[in-house]
Structures are given as structure tokens and as C-alpha cells.
Design a protein around this motif. Structure first.
Motif, PDB file in Angstrom:
ATOM      1  N   CYS A 195       0.792  -1.235   0.000  1.00 52.09           N
ATOM      2  CA  CYS A 195       0.000   0.000   0.000  1.00 52.09           C
ATOM      3  C   CYS A 195       0.827   1.288   0.000  1.00 52.09           C
ATOM      4  O   CYS A 195       0.254   2.370  -0.150  1.00 52.09           O
ATOM      5  N   ARG A 196       2.140   1.215   0.180  1.00 53.08           N
ATOM      6  CA  ARG A 196       2.926   2.456   0.177  1.00 53.08           C
ATOM      7  C   ARG A 196       3.933   2.416  -0.975  1.00 53.08           C
ATOM      8  O   ARG A 196       3.523   2.295  -2.125  1.00 53.08           O
ATOM      9  N   ILE A 197       5.214   2.499  -0.707  1.00 56.65           N
ATOM     10  CA  ILE A 197       6.205   2.494  -1.783  1.00 56.65           C
ATOM     11  C   ILE A 197       6.767   1.093  -1.934  1.00 56.65           C
ATOM     12  O   ILE A 197       7.196   0.474  -0.960  1.00 56.65           O
ATOM     13  N   ASN A 198       6.772   0.614  -3.150  1.00 58.07           N
ATOM     14  CA  ASN A 198       7.190  -0.756  -3.415  1.00 58.07           C
ATOM     15  C   ASN A 198       8.614  -0.785  -3.950  1.00 58.07           C
ATOM     16  O   ASN A 198       8.926  -0.134  -4.954  1.00 58.07           O
ATOM     17  N   CYS A 199       9.479  -1.485  -3.266  1.00 56.39           N
ATOM     18  CA  CYS A 199      10.800  -1.789  -3.789  1.00 56.39           C
ATOM     19  C   CYS A 199      11.223  -3.147  -3.256  1.00 56.39           C
ATOM     20  O   CYS A 199      10.671  -3.634  -2.264  1.00 56.39           O
ATOM     21  N   ASP A 200      12.180  -3.747  -3.922  1.00 59.21           N
ATOM     22  CA  ASP A 200      12.618  -5.076  -3.543  1.00 59.21           C
ATOM     23  C   ASP A 200      13.171  -5.085  -2.121  1.00 59.21           C
ATOM     24  O   ASP A 200      13.945  -4.191  -1.743  1.00 59.21           O
ATOM     25  N   LYS A 201      12.777  -6.085  -1.363  1.00 60.50           N
ATOM     26  CA  LYS A 201      13.154  -6.155   0.050  1.00 60.50           C
ATOM     27  C   LYS A 201      14.656  -6.272   0.233  1.00 60.50           C
ATOM     28  O   LYS A 201      15.222  -5.719   1.193  1.00 60.50           O
ATOM     29  N   ASN A 202      15.335  -6.947  -0.677  1.00 60.42           N
ATOM     30  CA  ASN A 202      16.752  -7.237  -0.501  1.00 60.42           C
ATOM     31  C   ASN A 202      17.669  -6.239  -1.189  1.00 60.42           C
ATOM     32  O   ASN A 202      18.724  -5.890  -0.648  1.00 60.42           O
ATOM     33  N   THR A 203      17.285  -5.754  -2.364  1.00 56.30           N
ATOM     34  CA  THR A 203      18.223  -4.911  -3.119  1.00 56.30           C
ATOM     35  C   THR A 203      17.683  -3.522  -3.437  1.00 56.30           C
ATOM     36  O   THR A 203      18.410  -2.694  -3.980  1.00 56.30           O
ATOM     37  N   GLY A 204      16.404  -3.247  -3.143  1.00 56.60           N
ATOM     38  CA  GLY A 204      15.866  -1.920  -3.408  1.00 56.60           C
ATOM     39  C   GLY A 204      16.204  -0.925  -2.312  1.00 56.60           C
ATOM     40  O   GLY A 204      16.671  -1.290  -1.239  1.00 56.60           O
ATOM     41  N   PHE A 205      15.976   0.371  -2.591  1.00 58.04           N
ATOM     42  CA  PHE A 205      16.222   1.391  -1.567  1.00 58.04           C
ATOM     43  C   PHE A 205      15.352   2.610  -1.812  1.00 58.04           C
ATOM     44  O   PHE A 205      14.872   2.857  -2.924  1.00 58.04           O
ATOM     45  N   ILE A 206      15.132   3.370  -0.745  1.00 56.45           N
ATOM     46  CA  ILE A 206      14.450   4.662  -0.780  1.00 56.45           C
ATOM     47  C   ILE A 206      15.310   5.630   0.012  1.00 56.45           C
ATOM     48  O   ILE A 206      15.630   5.370   1.181  1.00 56.45           O
ATOM     49  N   VAL A 207      15.719   6.741  -0.601  1.00 60.48           N
ATOM     50  CA  VAL A 207      16.556   7.725   0.084  1.00 60.48           C
ATOM     51  C   VAL A 207      15.908   9.091   0.012  1.00 60.48           C
ATOM     52  O   VAL A 207      15.052   9.359  -0.840  1.00 60.48           O
ATOM     53  N   LYS A 236      15.305   6.055   4.005  1.00 59.96           N
ATOM     54  CA  LYS A 236      13.978   5.644   4.457  1.00 59.96           C
ATOM     55  C   LYS A 236      13.854   4.128   4.394  1.00 59.96           C
ATOM     56  O   LYS A 236      13.052   3.535   5.099  1.00 59.96           O
ATOM     57  N   TYR A 237      14.616   3.518   3.494  1.00 62.69           N
ATOM     58  CA  TYR A 237      14.721   2.065   3.424  1.00 62.69           C
ATOM     59  C   TYR A 237      16.030   1.724   2.715  1.00 62.69           C
ATOM     60  O   TYR A 237      16.352   2.349   1.711  1.00 62.69           O
ATOM     61  N   PRO A 238      16.826   0.761   3.191  1.00 64.30           N
ATOM     62  CA  PRO A 238      16.648  -0.025   4.414  1.00 64.30           C
ATOM     63  C   PRO A 238      16.888   0.817   5.675  1.00 64.30           C
ATOM     64  O   PRO A 238      17.351   1.959   5.578  1.00 64.30           O
ATOM     65  N   ASP A 239      16.624   0.231   6.822  1.00 66.32           N
ATOM     66  CA  ASP A 239      16.929   0.900   8.075  1.00 66.32           C
ATOM     67  C   ASP A 239      18.444   1.030   8.237  1.00 66.32           C
ATOM     68  O   ASP A 239      19.218   0.193   7.755  1.00 66.32           O
ATOM     69  N   ASP A 240      18.856   2.071   8.954  1.00 67.51           N
ATOM     70  CA  ASP A 240      20.286   2.342   9.104  1.00 67.51           C
ATOM     71  C   ASP A 240      21.071   1.149   9.643  1.00 67.51           C
ATOM     72  O   ASP A 240      22.193   0.891   9.214  1.00 67.51           O
ATOM     73  N   ASP A 241      20.482   0.436  10.590  1.00 62.23           N
ATOM     74  CA  ASP A 241      21.247  -0.620  11.257  1.00 62.23           C
ATOM     75  C   ASP A 241      21.320  -1.910  10.440  1.00 62.23           C
ATOM     76  O   ASP A 241      21.884  -2.903  10.898  1.00 62.23           O
ATOM     77  N   THR A 242      20.753  -1.910   9.227  1.00 63.86           N
ATOM     78  CA  THR A 242      20.844  -3.106   8.378  1.00 63.86           C
ATOM     79  C   THR A 242      21.683  -2.870   7.127  1.00 63.86           C
ATOM     80  O   THR A 242      21.813  -3.771   6.302  1.00 63.86           O
ATOM     81  N   ILE A 243      22.257  -1.674   6.973  1.00 61.61           N
ATOM     82  CA  ILE A 243      22.979  -1.330   5.747  1.00 61.61           C
ATOM     83  C   ILE A 243      24.462  -1.666   5.903  1.00 61.61           C
ATOM     84  O   ILE A 243      25.154  -1.095   6.748  1.00 61.61           O
ATOM     85  N   LEU A 298      13.977   9.598  -3.511  1.00 65.37           N
ATOM     86  CA  LEU A 298      14.325   8.786  -4.664  1.00 65.37           C
ATOM     87  C   LEU A 298      14.192   7.317  -4.293  1.00 65.37           C
ATOM     88  O   LEU A 298      14.534   6.914  -3.175  1.00 65.37           O
ATOM     89  N   LYS A 299      13.746   6.539  -5.252  1.00 67.09           N
ATOM     90  CA  LYS A 299      13.590   5.095  -5.051  1.00 67.09           C
ATOM     91  C   LYS A 299      14.223   4.363  -6.231  1.00 67.09           C
ATOM     92  O   LYS A 299      14.162   4.827  -7.373  1.00 67.09           O
ATOM     93  N   LYS A 300      14.833   3.214  -5.939  1.00 63.21           N
ATOM     94  CA  LYS A 300      15.245   2.276  -6.980  1.00 63.21           C
ATOM     95  C   LYS A 300      14.657   0.925  -6.598  1.00 63.21           C
ATOM     96  O   LYS A 300      14.885   0.441  -5.481  1.00 63.21           O
ATOM     97  N   TYR A 301      13.895   0.334  -7.490  1.00 65.76           N
ATOM     98  CA  TYR A 301      13.161  -0.873  -7.128  1.00 65.76           C
ATOM     99  C   TYR A 301      14.088  -2.016  -6.738  1.00 65.76           C
ATOM    100  O   TYR A 301      13.864  -2.699  -5.733  1.00 65.76           O
ATOM    101  N   ASP A 302      15.122  -2.263  -7.535  1.00 67.33           N
ATOM    102  CA  ASP A 302      16.091  -3.305  -7.210  1.00 67.33           C
ATOM    103  C   ASP A 302      17.422  -2.938  -7.850  1.00 67.33           C
ATOM    104  O   ASP A 302      17.576  -1.832  -8.380  1.00 67.33           O
TER     105      ASP A 302
END
Length: 480
Positions: A195-207, A236-243, A298-302
């Protein structure tokens, strides 16, 4: 007539303290007709802010949250309970509330702050049909319900077909039995493929392009923003502590390559032109003045070659209608964004996309805005919001005009602005240009090190990458 109207709009939407504050009874609040978000914190602790100074610039003050307060959230309508988070139990029920920092909070009354809510269990606080689709833990309470700026701005976002437009509902907020005024309960900028912004869980990002990067745990510069006094990118994705360091370097490299492509007119390889054109056109239609704030995502899906940088959403409409009618938004020509370079480029792909979008959306645009605002004003929510503005005025001593006045001014502004804007946009179609990019926008590869100069695999809290390839720890200062 244009300038007086513009000034009048600024006065209307930038109201100030005009009378003494007054206690407002909860029975009145519950009978106003808006949903009431009643928040009870553990031990009645108040969400508080902490003043911080930008590193190296002690006069540049802002605010961040000082505490996250456990709480229970109950949403009612005319006294009937629609949602109850339960009392706070970590991982199981309840929520936490904290202030949402930056400029709007810095200049706010400590009891009338913007807030962030985090639920312990996902739910749809907007209580829509098919609610399971909209479940999330993260929500915002914005003070933007005291004007129509955000409500109209999000409608423009929908009309232009942005990938995601935040859903909201106007509400009245009560904290620990004290009425705090009108808010918008809203979705946040988050990865949520349902329902919000869609990007790949493993390789996508939102900044986010962030002037307050120094308040975040991780940030990085790019060729456009190498000076600490300007901007950096935060996550905004991923969380800081997972990058990981490798992930961070990969994201930074792609953004830098995309920015370099602007200078050589091959930007289609890196950016989704249509989403960039939509983002700019939303701001031009609204006549926004602010070009220096955050809220550019900015978003990149994967990480595939076919996945491009996209601008998925618009956010922050505080400065709508603050240019002279017919003028472009300030960001249109700002050196702090990409659009001036895209518009001057000898590669006309962006200009052509912008013109095509305008040709498509401008047909009946004023009529659609008029119909939307008229319908909203006469709706049950619009009527309840108008009543709630009176309560808000009493609580804080404000002078928000009534709904009819705000609707009339907004409709008249668009009636004046849009034909003049059309003439400006048609002029763009007749111009040609060559890309111009500041020579200071030179890509410098970044390597991550700890404070002892050793390469690191994961970034620790409060590290930020410098353009010279070093990292340093940031310290916040607490104003006494």
C-alpha cells in the motif's frame, strides 16, 4: 491583483497567535464530528524535543526527539471506539509516540507538536475497507489539518498519477486528556509493497535528500551535495542498522553516476523521466516556494540494470501558493535540485515528458480542483473539520478562517494561476538549451573507515561518510 491575492493567501495560511489560549472540553471535541485520536502515555509522560546544533555551525539550530514514550491509542467517532491499540506491551500491544523533528517542530508550541507513532502490532489507523492490506506500524500526526494545503496538494498528486499518494484523515488529537488540536493522521514514507512504496526487500532502496542529515545515524554525499553545508542523502529504506558498507557504496555509486549522466545528456539510462516530470509539475501547479527543505525522495526498485531512479511521491505542502500566480515553483530553477539542469539539457527527453504531462493533465484541471474542493467543503468530514477549526482556534488562540473562505481563496488562486502557468510552460516548449552543471559536482569515490583509519564492513551509529573518503562521528549539542 495577483500580488495582493498571493499575500492574502500567505496571511490566511500562515496565521499567528491572536488571542489567549483556552481549555476545550473533551465532550465538545468528541461531538465535533471528526475522528478523535486519544493518546494516553505511560505515567502521563510528555513527548519532548531536544534542540541540536549542526556540526561546525552552532548557530544552525534544529530539534530532534528526546524521548519515545510508550502509550495507548484509541480512535473514536462521536464517542464510539473504532480502534484500540491496547496498553503498551513491547512487541504485543500499544505504541510509542515521539515528536517529529525539523523546522515545523522547532517553531511549535511544545504541546502542539507534529508526532510520529509506532504501533507494536501492525494496523490500519485509517480504518479503511480491506484494512489488512493497509496495515503498518508507522504513522504520522501532522499539524497540516489547520489549512487545506496538504489536502489539496495530495489531490494534485493523485490527479497526476504519482506512484504513491499518502492516505490521510483529518482528526482531533487528545493527549493525556488534553485537547491538542486538529491534525492529519497519515501514512508515512515507508517501504510497504501492499500500500505504500514498493521496492525489492533485498536490493531496493528509498533515500531522501536531507538538509538535516546530521541528525541521522547514516548519511552519504553525492556529486551534487559534497559540501556539508548543503545536503546529504539519508535512508527511508533499508533501516540504518541493516545497511552494510558494500550496500551503501553501491547505492551511492548509482546516484553519483545518475548525477553525472545529467552533464552528458544520457540521463535516461539512470532516471525514470516521467516520475521526475510528475514531481516537478505537482510543485509548479501548487506554486510552492520552498526549495531548500527536505522531502525529495528517490527510489530504486532493485539492483537490476532495468531499474531506474524514480521519484515516487510528493510531500510537504506548507509553502503552496507562495509564488506570484503564473510563476513556476521555486524548485523549478533551484541549483539544489536536478530540474534546472534537466530543463536546460540539449537532450529534450525530460522537457518533452514534462510538456506531454501538462498537455494531458491541464485539460479540465481547474474544473477538477474546483469540484474536489467544493465537494470536500460540503462533505461530512469538511463540515466537521470546519467545526474543529473553531475548537483549535480557541485552544491555541489562533485565527484560522472558516472553510468557505479558504475554499474561495484556493479556487481563485488556481483560476488565476493555471492559465498564466500554461503560457510559461508553452514557452519551455519553444526553448532549447545545453546542460549546465556546476564544476563542484565532481564524483569522489568514498571508502568507509573507522576513527582509527581501518576499513569497516558495517557503519556504526552516528557515522557519516565524507567526500574525502573518511568517516567521522557526529555529536549533537543539547541547548540548555
Amino acid at each position: 491583483m495577483a500580488k495582493p491575492l498571493c499575500l492574502l493567501l500567505i496571511v490566511v495560511f500562515s496565521f499567528g497567535y491572536m488571542a489567549a489560549e483556552e481549555h476545550v472540553g473533551l465532550d465538545e471535541v468528541r461531538q465535533a464530528g471528526l475522528r478523535v485520536v486519544e493518546i494516553t502515555t505511560l505515567d502521563n509522560e510528555e513527548p519532548q524535543g531536544m534542540v541540536v546544533a549542526k556540526p561546525g555551525d552552532p548557530q544552525n539550530l534544529n530539534i530532534t526527539y528526546k524521548n519515545k514514550v510508550p502509550c495507548q491509542i484509541i480512535i473514536t467517532l462521536f464517542g464510539d471506539t473504532l480502534y484500540d491499540s491496547g496498553t503498551y506491551e513491547a512487541g504485543n500491544s500499544g505504541a510509542t509516540i515521539r515528536i517529529n523533528g525539523n523546522t515545523s517542530a522547532f517553531f511549535s508550541n511544545p504541546l502542539n507538536m507534529p508526532y510520529k507513532l509506532k504501533l507494536e502490532r501492525k494496523a490500519d489507523l485509517l480504518l479503511r475497507d480491506n484494512a489488512s492490506r493497509y496495515k503498518d506500524k508507522h504513522w504520522r500526526l501532522l499539524k497540516d489539518a489547520t489549512s487545506l494545503n496538504t489536502i489539496i496538494g495530495l489531490k494534485i498528486s493523485q490527479l497526476l498519477g504519482m506512484e504513491w499518494t499518502a492516505a490521510y484523515t483529518p482528526c482531533n488529537v487528545v493527549i493525556n486528556g488534553d485537547y491538542r488540536g486538529c491534525y492529519l493522521l497519515m501514512e508515512t514514507v515507508r517501504r510497504n509493497p501492499d500500500c505504500r512504496i514498493n521496492c525489492d526487500k533485498n536490493t531496493g532502496f528509498i533515500v531522501e535528500r536531507d538538509p538535516y542529515w546530521w541528525k541521522e545515524d547514516i548519511s552519504f554525499p553525492s556529486q551534487w551535495y559534497t559540501d556539508d553545508s548543503d545536503y546529504r542523502w539519508t535512508f527511508k529504506y533499508p533501516d540504518d542498522d541493516t545497511i552494510s558498507n558494500d550496500k551503501l557504496q553501491s547505492i551511492q555509486q548509482y546516484i553519483c553516476l545518475a548525477e553525472q549522466s545529467l552533464a552528458i545528456d544520457h540521463y535516461e539510462q539512470y532516471i525514470d523521466i516521467t516520475s521526475f516530470a510528475k514531481w516537478l509539475l505537482v510543485h509548479d501547479i501548487l506554486g510552492t516556494r520552498d526549495s531548500g527543505g527536505a522531502n525529495m525522495y528517490l527510489k530504486k526498485y532493485d539492483d537490476s540494470a532495468t531499474s531506474l531512479l524514480q521519484m515516487p511521491c510528493v510531500w510537504d505542502f506548507d509553502s503552496s501558493y507562495e509564488v506570484a500566480p503564473g510563476s513556476f515553483s521555486r524548485v523549478h530553477q533551484s541549483s539544489h535540485a536536478y530540474f534546472a539542469t534537466l530543463l536546460k539539457s540539449s537532450n529534450r527527453s525530460f522537457v518533452n515528458a514534462y510538456l506531454a504531462l501538462w498537455d494531458e493533465c491541464s485539460v479540465m484541471l481547474n474544473q477538477r480542483i474546483t469540484a474536489f474542493t467544493t465537494t470536500f467543503a460540503t462533505s461530512q468530514v469538511g463540515f466537521a473539520l470546519n467545526l474543529s477549526w473553531q475548537l483549535h482556534n480557541r485552544r491555541w488562540g489562533y485565527t484560522i478562517p472558516d472553510m468557505a473562505t479558504c475554499i474561495e481563496l484556493a479556487q481563485h488562486w488556481f483560476y488565476t494561476h493555471l492559465p498564466l502557468l500554461d503560457a510559461q510552460i508553452q514557452q519551455i516548449g519553444q526553448e532549447t538549451g545545453i546542460a549546465q552543471i556546476s564544476t563542484s559536482h565532481n564524483h569522489t569515490p568514498c571508502t568507509c573507515y573507522d576513527l582509527q583509519g581501518r576499513p569497516i564492513q558495517y557503519l556504526s551509529k552516528r557515522y557519516t561518510i565524507n567526500a574525502n573518503g573518511k568517516t567521522r562521528r557526529l555529536f549533537h549539542t543539547h541547548a540548555q
